[in-house]
Design a protein around this motif. Structure first.
Motif, PDB file in Angstrom:
ATOM      1  N   TYR A  33       0.825  -1.203   0.000  1.00  0.00           N
ATOM      2  CA  TYR A  33       0.000   0.000   0.000  1.00  0.00           C
ATOM      3  C   TYR A  33       0.867   1.265   0.000  1.00  0.00           C
ATOM      4  O   TYR A  33       0.555   2.228  -0.673  1.00  0.00           O
ATOM      5  CB  TYR A  33      -0.907  -0.006   1.222  1.00  0.00           C
ATOM      6  CG  TYR A  33      -1.825   1.184   1.299  1.00  0.00           C
ATOM      7  CD1 TYR A  33      -1.768   2.070   2.363  1.00  0.00           C
ATOM      8  CD2 TYR A  33      -2.763   1.408   0.313  1.00  0.00           C
ATOM      9  CE1 TYR A  33      -2.609   3.154   2.436  1.00  0.00           C
ATOM     10  CE2 TYR A  33      -3.614   2.507   0.374  1.00  0.00           C
ATOM     11  CZ  TYR A  33      -3.532   3.371   1.441  1.00  0.00           C
ATOM     12  OH  TYR A  33      -4.366   4.447   1.506  1.00  0.00           O
ATOM     13  N   ILE A  34       1.988   1.218   0.730  1.00  0.00           N
ATOM     14  CA  ILE A  34       2.835   2.400   0.880  1.00  0.00           C
ATOM     15  C   ILE A  34       4.204   2.153   0.238  1.00  0.00           C
ATOM     16  O   ILE A  34       4.799   1.083   0.403  1.00  0.00           O
ATOM     17  CB  ILE A  34       3.059   2.730   2.364  1.00  0.00           C
ATOM     18  CG1 ILE A  34       1.733   2.954   3.067  1.00  0.00           C
ATOM     19  CG2 ILE A  34       3.966   3.953   2.520  1.00  0.00           C
ATOM     20  CD1 ILE A  34       0.939   4.123   2.536  1.00  0.00           C
ATOM     21  N   GLY A  56      -1.976   7.421  -4.299  1.00  0.00           N
ATOM     22  CA  GLY A  56      -1.246   8.630  -4.662  1.00  0.00           C
ATOM     23  C   GLY A  56      -1.692   9.878  -3.919  1.00  0.00           C
ATOM     24  O   GLY A  56      -1.089  10.945  -4.072  1.00  0.00           O
ATOM     25  N   GLY A  57      -2.696   9.745  -3.073  1.00  0.00           N
ATOM     26  CA  GLY A  57      -3.191  10.903  -2.356  1.00  0.00           C
ATOM     27  C   GLY A  57      -2.336  11.257  -1.156  1.00  0.00           C
ATOM     28  O   GLY A  57      -1.726  10.406  -0.549  1.00  0.00           O
ATOM     29  N   SER A  58      -2.277  12.550  -0.823  1.00  0.00           N
ATOM     30  CA  SER A  58      -1.593  13.054   0.374  1.00  0.00           C
ATOM     31  C   SER A  58      -0.188  12.510   0.562  1.00  0.00           C
ATOM     32  O   SER A  58       0.112  11.861   1.565  1.00  0.00           O
ATOM     33  CB  SER A  58      -2.427  12.722   1.622  1.00  0.00           C
ATOM     34  OG  SER A  58      -3.715  13.292   1.533  1.00  0.00           O
ATOM     35  N   PRO A  59       0.714  12.764  -0.369  1.00  0.00           N
ATOM     36  CA  PRO A  59       2.105  12.359  -0.158  1.00  0.00           C
ATOM     37  C   PRO A  59       2.667  12.983   1.114  1.00  0.00           C
ATOM     38  O   PRO A  59       2.239  14.067   1.522  1.00  0.00           O
ATOM     39  CB  PRO A  59       2.831  12.907  -1.390  1.00  0.00           C
ATOM     40  CG  PRO A  59       1.783  13.090  -2.410  1.00  0.00           C
ATOM     41  CD  PRO A  59       0.542  13.433  -1.653  1.00  0.00           C
ATOM     42  N   CYS A  97      14.714   2.881  -1.913  1.00  0.00           N
ATOM     43  CA  CYS A  97      13.290   2.683  -2.103  1.00  0.00           C
ATOM     44  C   CYS A  97      12.816   1.660  -1.070  1.00  0.00           C
ATOM     45  O   CYS A  97      13.536   0.703  -0.772  1.00  0.00           O
ATOM     46  CB  CYS A  97      13.069   2.162  -3.528  1.00  0.00           C
ATOM     47  SG  CYS A  97      11.451   1.542  -3.894  1.00  0.00           S
ATOM     48  N   ALA A  98      11.620   1.860  -0.531  1.00  0.00           N
ATOM     49  CA  ALA A  98      11.085   0.933   0.458  1.00  0.00           C
ATOM     50  C   ALA A  98       9.595   0.747   0.227  1.00  0.00           C
ATOM     51  O   ALA A  98       8.926   1.625  -0.319  1.00  0.00           O
ATOM     52  CB  ALA A  98      11.342   1.452   1.871  1.00  0.00           C
ATOM     53  N   ALA A  99       9.085  -0.377   0.693  1.00  0.00           N
ATOM     54  CA  ALA A  99       7.662  -0.674   0.531  1.00  0.00           C
ATOM     55  C   ALA A  99       7.110  -1.249   1.827  1.00  0.00           C
ATOM     56  O   ALA A  99       7.778  -2.026   2.514  1.00  0.00           O
ATOM     57  CB  ALA A  99       7.446  -1.645  -0.623  1.00  0.00           C
ATOM     58  N   GLY A 100       5.886  -0.861   2.148  1.00  0.00           N
ATOM     59  CA  GLY A 100       5.253  -1.352   3.368  1.00  0.00           C
ATOM     60  C   GLY A 100       3.761  -1.150   3.316  1.00  0.00           C
ATOM     61  O   GLY A 100       3.207  -0.801   2.268  1.00  0.00           O
ATOM     62  N   ASP A 101       3.112  -1.343   4.462  1.00  0.00           N
ATOM     63  CA  ASP A 101       1.662  -1.221   4.518  1.00  0.00           C
ATOM     64  C   ASP A 101       1.181  -0.187   5.508  1.00  0.00           C
ATOM     65  O   ASP A 101      -0.024  -0.041   5.707  1.00  0.00           O
ATOM     66  CB  ASP A 101       1.044  -2.583   4.861  1.00  0.00           C
ATOM     67  CG  ASP A 101       1.219  -3.584   3.738  1.00  0.00           C
ATOM     68  OD1 ASP A 101       1.665  -4.712   4.006  1.00  0.00           O
ATOM     69  OD2 ASP A 101       0.935  -3.215   2.580  1.00  0.00           O
ATOM     70  N   VAL A 102       2.122   0.539   6.113  1.00  0.00           N
ATOM     71  CA  VAL A 102       1.756   1.570   7.093  1.00  0.00           C
ATOM     72  C   VAL A 102       2.309   2.903   6.626  1.00  0.00           C
ATOM     73  O   VAL A 102       3.479   3.009   6.268  1.00  0.00           O
ATOM     74  CB  VAL A 102       2.333   1.224   8.485  1.00  0.00           C
ATOM     75  CG1 VAL A 102       2.016   2.340   9.479  1.00  0.00           C
ATOM     76  CG2 VAL A 102       1.774  -0.104   8.975  1.00  0.00           C
ATOM     77  N   ALA A 111       8.741  -3.171   4.939  1.00  0.00           N
ATOM     78  CA  ALA A 111       9.113  -4.579   4.919  1.00  0.00           C
ATOM     79  C   ALA A 111      10.106  -4.928   3.818  1.00  0.00           C
ATOM     80  O   ALA A 111      10.788  -5.948   3.903  1.00  0.00           O
ATOM     81  CB  ALA A 111       7.862  -5.434   4.750  1.00  0.00           C
ATOM     82  N   ALA A 112      10.160  -4.119   2.794  1.00  0.00           N
ATOM     83  CA  ALA A 112      11.028  -4.442   1.657  1.00  0.00           C
ATOM     84  C   ALA A 112      11.859  -3.222   1.290  1.00  0.00           C
ATOM     85  O   ALA A 112      11.377  -2.086   1.365  1.00  0.00           O
ATOM     86  CB  ALA A 112      10.196  -4.883   0.467  1.00  0.00           C
TER      87      ALA A 112
END
Length: 123
Positions: A33-34, A56-59, A97-102, A111-112
């Motif tokens: 998600y994030i 893409g809302g509210s960066p 670059c990172a990816a997560g859900d929060v 997490a990644a």
């Protein structure tokens, strides 16, 4: 497994611009998600730069990035971007670059991670 690959780093003079890209790929088709950008300068901790939700809302930006950097993502391409303008020597760092859900600036919520791309700003 999620694979994040950054590109677009390089050497630029102060006041110049760069656009970083991060492409995500997953064997399972899982999406996060994030997505966010962090950076780490020599001898310093890794710090948050910006994050964006799937919609893409509210960066969300660190104070150091506000007004100069723009984060965006193209979900169709599984790619996130960081447009960096008015670069300063203090922006010199490895950008990750990172990816997560929060939706968070905390490293622990991602997490990644990608391997990073070097950005060097000369004065």
């Amino acid at each position: 497994q999620v694979r994040l690959v950054e590109s677009g780093g390089g050497l630029v003079q102060a006041g110049g611009s760069l656009r970083l890209s991060c492409t995500a790929s997953t064997a399972s088709g899982r999406t996060f998600y994030i997505m966010g950008w962090f950076r780490q300068a020599p001898g310093k901790d890794r710090e948050f730069v910006a994050a964006i939700s799937r919609t893409g809302g509210s960066p969300y930006y660190a104070d150091s990035a506000k007004g100069r950097f723009t984060i965006s993502r193209d979900n169709a391409k599984n790619t996130m971007y960081l447009q960096m303008n008015s670069l300063k020597p203090e922006d010199t760092a490895v950008y990750y670059c990172a990816a997560g859900d929060v939706y968070s600036s905390a490293r622990s919520t991602y997490a990644a991670w990608g391997q990073g791309t070097q950005v060097t700003v000369s004065s």
